[in-house]
Design a protein around this motif. Sequence first.
Motif, PDB file in Angstrom:
ATOM      1  N   GLU B  60      41.003  37.728  36.693  1.00 47.72           N
ATOM      2  CA  GLU B  60      40.124  36.652  37.164  1.00 47.72           C
ATOM      3  C   GLU B  60      40.180  36.578  38.688  1.00 47.72           C
ATOM      4  O   GLU B  60      41.265  36.529  39.265  1.00 47.72           O
ATOM      5  CB  GLU B  60      40.557  35.292  36.585  1.00 47.72           C
ATOM      6  N   PHE B  61      38.996  36.576  39.286  1.00 46.35           N
ATOM      7  CA  PHE B  61      38.886  36.403  40.736  1.00 46.35           C
ATOM      8  C   PHE B  61      38.066  35.144  40.987  1.00 46.35           C
ATOM      9  O   PHE B  61      37.063  34.923  40.324  1.00 46.35           O
ATOM     10  CB  PHE B  61      38.134  37.583  41.386  1.00 46.35           C
ATOM     11  N   GLU B  62      38.500  34.378  41.972  1.00 47.36           N
ATOM     12  CA  GLU B  62      37.744  33.170  42.304  1.00 47.36           C
ATOM     13  C   GLU B  62      37.139  33.271  43.693  1.00 47.36           C
ATOM     14  O   GLU B  62      37.806  33.702  44.639  1.00 47.36           O
ATOM     15  CB  GLU B  62      38.666  31.948  42.253  1.00 47.36           C
ATOM     16  N   ALA B  63      35.880  32.864  43.792  1.00 47.13           N
ATOM     17  CA  ALA B  63      35.209  32.788  45.100  1.00 47.13           C
ATOM     18  C   ALA B  63      34.829  31.337  45.335  1.00 47.13           C
ATOM     19  O   ALA B  63      34.244  30.697  44.468  1.00 47.13           O
ATOM     20  CB  ALA B  63      33.969  33.677  45.108  1.00 47.13           C
ATOM     21  N   TRP B 127      38.983  44.602  42.731  1.00 49.24           N
ATOM     22  CA  TRP B 127      39.398  43.756  43.849  1.00 49.24           C
ATOM     23  C   TRP B 127      39.075  44.431  45.171  1.00 49.24           C
ATOM     24  O   TRP B 127      38.490  43.841  46.076  1.00 49.24           O
ATOM     25  CB  TRP B 127      40.885  43.420  43.742  1.00 49.24           C
ATOM     26  N   GLU B 128      39.431  45.718  45.272  1.00 49.48           N
ATOM     27  CA  GLU B 128      39.162  46.462  46.504  1.00 49.48           C
ATOM     28  C   GLU B 128      37.677  46.510  46.804  1.00 49.48           C
ATOM     29  O   GLU B 128      37.240  46.284  47.927  1.00 49.48           O
ATOM     30  CB  GLU B 128      39.688  47.894  46.388  1.00 49.48           C
ATOM     31  N   TRP B 129      36.897  46.810  45.771  1.00 44.24           N
ATOM     32  CA  TRP B 129      35.449  46.934  45.941  1.00 44.24           C
ATOM     33  C   TRP B 129      34.829  45.594  46.345  1.00 44.24           C
ATOM     34  O   TRP B 129      34.059  45.512  47.293  1.00 44.24           O
ATOM     35  CB  TRP B 129      34.836  47.436  44.631  1.00 44.24           C
ATOM     36  N   MET B 130      35.187  44.548  45.655  1.00 38.07           N
ATOM     37  CA  MET B 130      34.592  43.240  45.921  1.00 38.07           C
ATOM     38  C   MET B 130      35.047  42.709  47.279  1.00 38.07           C
ATOM     39  O   MET B 130      34.239  42.214  48.070  1.00 38.07           O
ATOM     40  CB  MET B 130      34.933  42.259  44.797  1.00 38.07           C
ATOM     41  N   ALA B 131      36.345  42.849  47.548  1.00 35.78           N
ATOM     42  CA  ALA B 131      36.870  42.323  48.807  1.00 35.78           C
ATOM     43  C   ALA B 131      36.266  43.057  50.005  1.00 35.78           C
ATOM     44  O   ALA B 131      36.103  42.485  51.083  1.00 35.78           O
ATOM     45  CB  ALA B 131      38.395  42.419  48.830  1.00 35.78           C
ATOM     46  N   GLU B 141      39.852  35.103  45.985  1.00 35.08           N
ATOM     47  CA  GLU B 141      41.256  35.158  45.595  1.00 35.08           C
ATOM     48  C   GLU B 141      41.417  35.770  44.199  1.00 35.08           C
ATOM     49  O   GLU B 141      40.641  35.467  43.293  1.00 35.08           O
ATOM     50  CB  GLU B 141      41.809  33.717  45.590  1.00 35.08           C
ATOM     51  N   ASN B 142      42.436  36.610  44.062  1.00 35.00           N
ATOM     52  CA  ASN B 142      42.772  37.172  42.752  1.00 35.00           C
ATOM     53  C   ASN B 142      43.739  36.200  42.066  1.00 35.00           C
ATOM     54  O   ASN B 142      44.898  36.083  42.456  1.00 35.00           O
ATOM     55  CB  ASN B 142      43.439  38.541  42.945  1.00 35.00           C
ATOM     56  N   VAL B 143      43.259  35.497  41.055  1.00 37.34           N
ATOM     57  CA  VAL B 143      44.086  34.480  40.396  1.00 37.34           C
ATOM     58  C   VAL B 143      44.563  34.950  39.008  1.00 37.34           C
ATOM     59  O   VAL B 143      45.034  34.154  38.201  1.00 37.34           O
ATOM     60  CB  VAL B 143      43.324  33.137  40.269  1.00 37.34           C
TER      61      VAL B 143
END
Lengths: 129, 369
Positions: B60-63, B127-131, B141-143
């Motif tokens: 889960e990633f939060e923006a 995560w790498e791609w999105m960040a 944030e990676n939650v």
Amino acid sequence: MELPSGLKYSREHEWVRVEGNIAVIGITDFAQSELGDVVYVELPEVGTEVEANNTFGVVESVKAVSDLFAPVSGVVVEANTTLEDQPELVNSEPYEDGWMIRVEMKDDSELSDLLEADSYRAYTEEESG
Amino acid sequence: MTNPEQELRRTSLYETHKAAGAKMVPFAGYEMPVQYTGVIEEHRAVREAAGLFDVSHMGEFEARGKEAGAFVHKLVTNNVRKLEVGGVLYAAMCREEGGIVDDLTVYRLGEERYMAVVNAANIEKDWEWMASHHAEDCAFENVSDRIGLLALQGPKAESILGKLIPGGGDLAGIPYYGARYKDVAGCEVLVSRTGYTGEDGFELYCKSADSPVLWDALMSEGGSEGLKPCGLGARDTLRTEMKFALYGNDIDESTHPLEAGLGWVVRYKAGDFIGREKLLALKAEGVKRKLVGFEMVDRGIPRHGAPILIDGDVAGEVTSGTMSPSLGKAIGIGYVPASNAEEGAALEIDIRGKARRAQIVKTPFYKKS
């Protein structure tokens, strides 16, 4: 785990019941339990020559495909075709209606390479850590 | 890829699974339950009553922030701009060239707060791609490690869950692909009417430490309704019967959404997103191959990687296949040339060197009667 005495067991988890020069072959209770729900069994046709420690068929659970290894060499004289429609018998009755093939043995001295129930139990305990 | 040398991670429910007699296997870097009592029994529980899955390994990633919506929209194929608070959508995330980075769900949790839920095996890559496309005015944030995720699936899911919410929680008021915060068994839970089984049901996001409490409460409340703990084995047969894509099997970086049957989550008119131009071009050209579902005519179970033959020549590859517990038939999914993708078309599957007959069928394979 059910391990009838009087049967011989292979390190590949097959069992053998000797009836004269015929070896009845199936997979052990330990094997079926490790596999989970058996959904497909592929067995050789009658007349096929099988060789000890070589594959003679395939058993598939929902998730995995596993080879079946012949514990002895010889010629297949009967295959349990009931398993085509009821592969679950391998789970419910691994030593009875879940048998797989009957083989006319070429060399019954191969039986001495197999394990008795007690040593097979010890072997499985070692294998599952 | 998972590094075998690396120590496997465990979810907060590891001890619960062990105590319930689960068989644990390595999956996407985690030690996860593949089955408890048996895949077929668990599969049937979900179709007929309900099943409970631990899917806490998902990422889960939060923006958060003013630009959060625009940031997520740019990364995925579906229309995030149209998403209302409490809404969920399914989407693909593509490279510029159209290849699928991952498939995911996107939640709008607040006016300026979004959550992307991604496949466990892809957490680092995503995560790498999105960040790397991170916008200003947006915290990202990676939650994953803080969130536990249970899937409660099956026709009895709503009645079981309702008993654990004071006043019942008005679960009927949560639409399909909608999510609301509720107090479940004393825990704060995001109750999402989504799933991967084809049944009605919920995905329950909670604090990681709360997941054993939630699990135990659901199991003790649901037991009398036929609720069973379910592993990854049943999750796979259930999703295969629905022809839901599994990343790494049916879709990956070498496939694009249009050939994978995911054209319905590609919204070209909603504004720019990464891969849009390429997908528009592919659409104009017409797709060359399609992901289809087939049933075996001959005996045998098609497995991932088995060649698909048409007129004796290799024409594609099986991406998923299993014995369908609901249908009692061997079924498969795979890519075939678009010219040979219509329902009823004959195929052969090379299973251990033997060509076995199969036929393309309508999907989902399983339909509720």
